[in-house]
Design an enzyme around this catalytic site. Sequence first.
Site, PDB file in Angstrom:
ATOM      1  N   HIS A  13       0.710  -1.236   0.067  1.00 31.34           N
ATOM      2  CA  HIS A  13      -0.011  -0.030   0.173  1.00 31.34           C
ATOM      3  C   HIS A  13       0.939   1.158   0.007  1.00 31.34           C
ATOM      4  CE1 HIS A  13      -3.390  -2.709   0.964  1.00 31.34           C
ATOM      5  NE2 HIS A  13      -2.502  -3.454   1.929  1.00 31.34           N
TER       6      HIS A  13
ATOM      7  N   SER B 183      17.424  16.306 -20.118  1.00 29.59           N
ATOM      8  CA  SER B 183      16.406  17.439 -19.912  1.00 29.59           C
ATOM      9  C   SER B 183      17.135  18.383 -20.976  1.00 29.59           C
ATOM     10  CB  SER B 183      16.152  17.884 -18.739  1.00 29.59           C
ATOM     11  OG  SER B 183      15.888  19.153 -18.538  1.00 29.59           O
TER      12      SER B 183
END
Length: 462
Positions: free
Chosen positions: A161, A285
Amino acid sequence: MEHDLVSISPINGRYRREVQELSDYFSEFALMRERVFVEIEYLIFLSKLLNLDLKAIKKKTIKIRKEFDFNDAKRIKELEEKIKHDVKAIEIFLKEKIDDKKVSPYIHFGLTSEDINNLAYARLLKRFTKKLLLPVISVLILELCSLAKKSSQCVMLSRTHGQPASPTTFGKEIAVFAQRLMDRFEKLKKVRFAGKLNGAVGNYNAFVAAFPEIDWIKETKQFVRKMGLEPIVATTQIVPHESYSDFFYLISSINNIVLSLNQDLWLYLSYGYLELQTEEEEVGSSTMPHKRNPKDLENSEGNLEIANSLLKLLIFRLQRNRMQRDLSDSTIKRNYGVALAHSILGYKRTISAIKRIRINSEKMLQDLLNHPEVFSEALQVLLRKEGSENAYFQVMKFVKNKKLTTDTLLEIAQRLGLSNDSLKRFKDLIDKKYVGLAPQIAIIIVSHIEKKLKSKLKAQKT
């Protein structure tokens, strides 16, 4: 290069060099060539059955089959444009090539287009699976095995979770993906495509009208088997597509497993558990010089999602057809190669990413040590072993929402009355990072898979 820049589909443009092998199975040329092959094989089959001049037919057709080229394909397209029917164009092309009035009546004799199409498509899919699909999946599995083996002892914090959970090893988690893919791989190898050769509506009407004395069910079953397919008698004009749906479902299942792998690796990279090795001049980038982005994983994810959207259509839509036949499935089938190309591309990009991964075991260990609360599971089961009926809630009271260290955990164990022997055992579990049998599981899985795959690869080479 110019063609790549003007293509509408990225499969035929940007990514063509990575998937161009698929054109041998899913291009218009490949389909034409396979249809010609099936038509010729049927003519030879018929000549044996009807005592025609087999030697002469083989002599006339062997060159057509071996030397089929783009000029032949262009001629078929010219005929199709004129008569508006792709399979009938194949028949006329063969009549032109063979140029024998005694043989011509038996070309495409008694057949409907789908008798040729279903055999051609199934044979192409079968060859693609053997020559391209299974090999690239096996490479992916073996890359995962290699990664799992070398990281079988790399202790890592699990997350259920999204929250810290009992420790594992990175290698064991990767081995799970390898095993899941191996299971699908084995099932994919066992898929057998159905094939039919029974005329316009599946009743052998034309066959029986011309030659009622022949056992057409028996003979055509043998022919379909010779084509490498599983004969099916109960059909309409088209073959039932359950075997195709099974095939495409398995591929979509493999894609889902690889998608899950991509997403987990992406997350491990974001946690710093993994690092990407990049080339010196590789740009991550356009503005941030430091960036090393998991582009291969993200590209794989996108390609596999496109593939699965098309595979979902193939899985469910091919099983539906109006009454004895409609043409709606024809254009869908022409996109087999698109779905499969995106799948292959996804696998290749994931393989590329795995090869560039470096494991940061120090970061993994430090993250685990920052969450000593995960050792509380061991404490509560040791207390249970000693007869503590309410051990779970007793431990939870001390550890939930608390900032802990391993020393405070040992103090809690003493306060809860854990015996000296069990306390020693608890300390030992903490020292060994409480990974259970994770390292052994990783090695067992990898050894089993490598033995199976490497023996198969060896058998194929010999």
